[in-house]
Motif scaffolding. Structure first.
Motif, short mmCIF file in Angstrom:
data_model
loop_
_atom_site.label_atom_id
_atom_site.label_comp_id
_atom_site.label_asym_id
_atom_site.label_seq_id
_atom_site.Cartn_x
_atom_site.Cartn_y
_atom_site.Cartn_z
N ILE A 30 0.83 -1.21 0.00
CA ILE A 30 0.00 0.00 0.00
C ILE A 30 0.86 1.25 0.00
CG2 ILE A 30 -1.59 1.37 1.43
CD1 ILE A 30 -3.02 -1.24 2.14
N SER A 31 1.94 1.24 0.78
CA SER A 31 2.78 2.43 0.88
C SER A 31 3.41 2.83 -0.46
CB SER A 31 3.88 2.22 1.93
OG SER A 31 4.80 1.26 1.48
N LYS A 32 3.49 1.91 -1.40
CA LYS A 32 4.09 2.18 -2.71
C LYS A 32 3.06 2.65 -3.74
CE LYS A 32 7.69 -1.25 -1.97
NZ LYS A 32 8.23 -2.55 -2.36
N GLN A 33 1.79 2.71 -3.34
CA GLN A 33 0.73 3.05 -4.28
C GLN A 33 0.41 4.54 -4.24
OE1 GLN A 33 -0.13 0.53 -6.38
NE2 GLN A 33 1.42 -0.52 -5.12
N HIS A 34 -0.13 5.03 -5.35
CA HIS A 34 -0.47 6.45 -5.50
C HIS A 34 -1.56 6.87 -4.52
CE1 HIS A 34 -1.12 10.32 -7.34
NE2 HIS A 34 -2.38 10.00 -7.62
N GLU A 35 -2.60 6.08 -4.37
CA GLU A 35 -3.72 6.39 -3.48
C GLU A 35 -3.58 5.64 -2.15
OE1 GLU A 35 -5.65 8.95 -6.18
OE2 GLU A 35 -6.04 8.60 -4.08
N ALA A 36 -2.43 5.75 -1.51
CA ALA A 36 -2.13 4.98 -0.30
C ALA A 36 -3.13 5.24 0.83
CB ALA A 36 -0.70 5.27 0.17
N ALA A 37 -3.53 6.48 1.02
CA ALA A 37 -4.45 6.80 2.12
C ALA A 37 -5.80 6.10 1.93
CB ALA A 37 -4.65 8.31 2.22
N LEU A 38 -6.32 6.11 0.71
CA LEU A 38 -7.59 5.43 0.44
C LEU A 38 -7.45 3.92 0.61
CD1 LEU A 38 -8.88 7.40 -2.69
CD2 LEU A 38 -9.78 7.47 -0.36
N LEU A 39 -6.34 3.39 0.14
CA LEU A 39 -6.12 1.95 0.28
C LEU A 39 -5.98 1.54 1.75
CD1 LEU A 39 -3.70 1.28 -2.71
CD2 LEU A 39 -6.08 0.51 -2.48
N ARG A 40 -5.30 2.36 2.55
CA ARG A 40 -5.17 2.07 3.99
C ARG A 40 -6.54 2.07 4.66
NH1 ARG A 40 -0.78 5.44 3.76
NH2 ARG A 40 1.16 4.30 3.83
N ALA A 41 -7.36 3.06 4.33
CA ALA A 41 -8.71 3.13 4.91
C ALA A 41 -9.54 1.91 4.50
CB ALA A 41 -9.40 4.42 4.48
N ALA A 42 -9.44 1.52 3.23
CA ALA A 42 -10.17 0.35 2.76
C ALA A 42 -9.67 -0.92 3.44
CB ALA A 42 -10.03 0.22 1.24
N LYS A 43 -8.36 -1.01 3.61
CA LYS A 43 -7.78 -2.18 4.27
C LYS A 43 -8.26 -2.27 5.71
CE LYS A 43 -4.06 -2.98 6.81
NZ LYS A 43 -2.86 -2.59 7.43
N GLU A 44 -8.26 -1.15 6.42
CA GLU A 44 -8.68 -1.15 7.82
C GLU A 44 -10.15 -1.55 7.94
OE1 GLU A 44 -6.77 -1.06 10.45
OE2 GLU A 44 -5.07 -0.83 9.09
N LYS A 45 -10.99 -1.04 7.03
CA LYS A 45 -12.41 -1.40 7.06
C LYS A 45 -12.58 -2.89 6.77
CE LYS A 45 -16.76 -0.68 7.45
NZ LYS A 45 -17.32 -0.59 8.79
N ALA A 46 -11.86 -3.39 5.79
CA ALA A 46 -11.94 -4.81 5.45
C ALA A 46 -11.48 -5.68 6.62
CB ALA A 46 -11.11 -5.10 4.21
N LEU A 47 -10.38 -5.29 7.27
CA LEU A 47 -9.88 -6.04 8.43
C LEU A 47 -10.87 -6.00 9.58
CD1 LEU A 47 -6.07 -5.16 8.51
CD2 LEU A 47 -7.11 -7.36 7.99
N GLU A 48 -11.46 -4.84 9.81
CA GLU A 48 -12.44 -4.71 10.89
C GLU A 48 -13.64 -5.64 10.64
OE1 GLU A 48 -15.64 -1.39 12.49
OE2 GLU A 48 -13.86 -0.70 11.42
N THR A 49 -14.12 -5.64 9.41
CA THR A 49 -15.26 -6.48 9.06
C THR A 49 -14.92 -7.96 9.20
OG1 THR A 49 -16.06 -4.80 7.53
CG2 THR A 49 -16.90 -7.04 7.22
#
Length: 128
Positions: A30-49
């Motif tokens: 994720i840290s290497k991606q252009h939209e890292a902040a959005l991907l981190r938020a999506a990852k956290e939501k997916a992990l939470e679920t």
């Protein structure tokens, strides 16, 4: 080979362990991606679920353990059950439940199972 109930009940823990092991790799990607902040938020939501789902599944194993412990307690009580106590029980049944013989005469479900969950599933098939 068929999975045992123990195998099925271990799925949530194995999945949680896998998620924890992979988290560093996912974060690096994720840290290497252009939209890292959005991907981190999506990852956290997916992990939470997914963690919520795994915890719900895990509560089933907690319930199973609780019910297995009840059976063990009942077995302990049965080991202390004396003939004198049986006589007292029979006398109480005659006094307080005079029609109980109608229920005791009904067929009993007999299952060769090792866990409460197996008993639960076997019990659903007895009178079908």
């Amino acid at each position: 080979m068929a999975a045992s109930f123990g195998d099925l009940l271990s799925i949530p823990k194995k999945r949680m362990d896998f998620m924890n092991e992979q988290e560093a790799y996912v974060d690096e990607f994720i840290s290497k991606q252009h939209e890292a902040a959005l991907l981190r938020a999506a990852k956290e939501k997916a992990l939470e679920t997914e963690r919520d789902l795994m915890n719900q599944m895990d509560s089933f194993s907690v319930l199973t353990e609780f019910l297995n412990n009840i059976i063990l307690i009942e077995n302990l009580f049965n080991s202390f059950y004396t003939p004198q106590q049986r006589q007292k029980q029979q006398a109480a049944r005659k006094t307080y439940a005079p029609n109980i013989h109608h229920y005791e005469a009904k067929p009993k479900a007999i299952s060769d199972v090792n866990t409460f969950v197996e008993l639960m599933f076997a019990g659903t098939n007895v009178y079908l």
